[in-house]
Design an enzyme around this catalytic site. Sequence first.
Site, mmCIF file in Angstrom:
data_model
loop_
_atom_site.group_PDB
_atom_site.id
_atom_site.type_symbol
_atom_site.label_atom_id
_atom_site.label_comp_id
_atom_site.label_asym_id
_atom_site.label_seq_id
_atom_site.Cartn_x
_atom_site.Cartn_y
_atom_site.Cartn_z
ATOM 1 N N HIS A 61 0.890 -1.223 0.110
ATOM 2 C CA HIS A 61 -0.009 -0.144 -0.029
ATOM 3 C C HIS A 61 1.024 1.329 0.097
ATOM 4 O O HIS A 61 2.039 1.047 0.538
ATOM 5 C CB HIS A 61 -0.868 0.030 1.155
ATOM 6 C CG HIS A 61 -1.946 0.895 1.005
ATOM 7 N ND1 HIS A 61 -1.832 2.358 1.599
ATOM 8 C CD2 HIS A 61 -3.391 1.085 0.740
ATOM 9 C CE1 HIS A 61 -2.782 3.146 1.272
ATOM 10 N NE2 HIS A 61 -3.816 2.194 0.784
ATOM 11 N N GLU B 60 -3.611 2.489 -7.387
ATOM 12 C CA GLU B 60 -4.118 3.577 -6.569
ATOM 13 C C GLU B 60 -3.208 4.756 -6.741
ATOM 14 O O GLU B 60 -2.056 4.708 -6.352
ATOM 15 C CB GLU B 60 -4.072 3.512 -4.945
ATOM 16 C CG GLU B 60 -5.172 2.447 -4.551
ATOM 17 C CD GLU B 60 -5.383 2.463 -2.900
ATOM 18 O OE1 GLU B 60 -6.517 2.130 -2.644
ATOM 19 O OE2 GLU B 60 -4.417 2.778 -2.194
HETATM 20 O O1 G3P Z 1 -6.456 1.430 0.553
HETATM 21 C C1 G3P Z 1 -7.305 2.561 0.034
HETATM 22 C C2 G3P Z 1 -7.048 3.905 0.081
HETATM 23 O O2 G3P Z 1 -5.562 4.222 0.024
HETATM 24 C C3 G3P Z 1 -7.819 4.948 -0.490
HETATM 25 O O3 G3P Z 1 -7.873 5.846 0.414
HETATM 26 O O4 G3P Z 1 -9.329 7.400 1.740
HETATM 27 O O5 G3P Z 1 -8.753 7.930 -0.508
HETATM 28 O O6 G3P Z 1 -10.557 6.294 -0.117
HETATM 29 P P1 G3P Z 1 -9.308 6.978 0.553
#
Ligand code: G3P
Length: 222
Positions: A95, A143
């Site tokens: 992550h 991400e």
């Molecule tokens: O692991 C999920 C993450 O990093 C996204 O976070 O708060 O943008 O939904 P968020």
Amino acid sequence: MGVNFPAIIVNFKAYESALGEGAALLARLHDTVARETGASLGVAVSSLDLTNTASNFTIPVFAQHVDPVEYGARTGQIPPAAVKQLGAFGTLLNHAERRLSLEVLGKTIEICRSVGLFTLVCAESPEKVQEILAFKPDAIAYEPPELIGGNVSVSQAQPEVIARVVAIAGATPLLVGAGVKTEQDVRVSLQLGARGVLLASGVTLAPYPEDVLRQLVKGTIS
Ligand code: G3P
């Protein structure tokens, strides 16, 4: 394993609202919403909360991280075998808030595979998605770090990148995350070919997490 793979995974991170008693309550809420709607939901909890959650619910529970170690003299480390034994379905790895070198990542995926722990590996760019595929993880989550925790979602800001990483991932299931908060975010991500979404603050910091979850679930229904 693919059969149970969730379309919406909520990462509890170390938010105060989602640790300890909060983690158990929130996991129960996901379990209830999954049962009532038939949606496929999962949660990624702190290792502190695996005993609270992993074998208490029917939804898949993921650890947020594990280390590339077996049982033994490993102070402070988290053996994948122990996580599996506690009833977890899988683990997140790499992550943005817990990056691993490629060497460590490869070794960790191998150990997870040997104990039957599903690996959902995060990647911050199309290039990283490509590199990580070489380790044959069970799934990848794209991400973009700059959107994590914000109010602009990956599907709003980068639809063309989502289409690209979906194509790169090929048969490996790909989730997308960062800034996901709405039914529309989920719907667009799935339309672009993602198998699901990974999110955190949209649920963990919401005044009424149940309402948000039920909205997100609507985005999985075409
Ligand atoms: O692991 C999920 C993450 O990093 C996204 O976070 O708060 O943008 O939904 P968020």
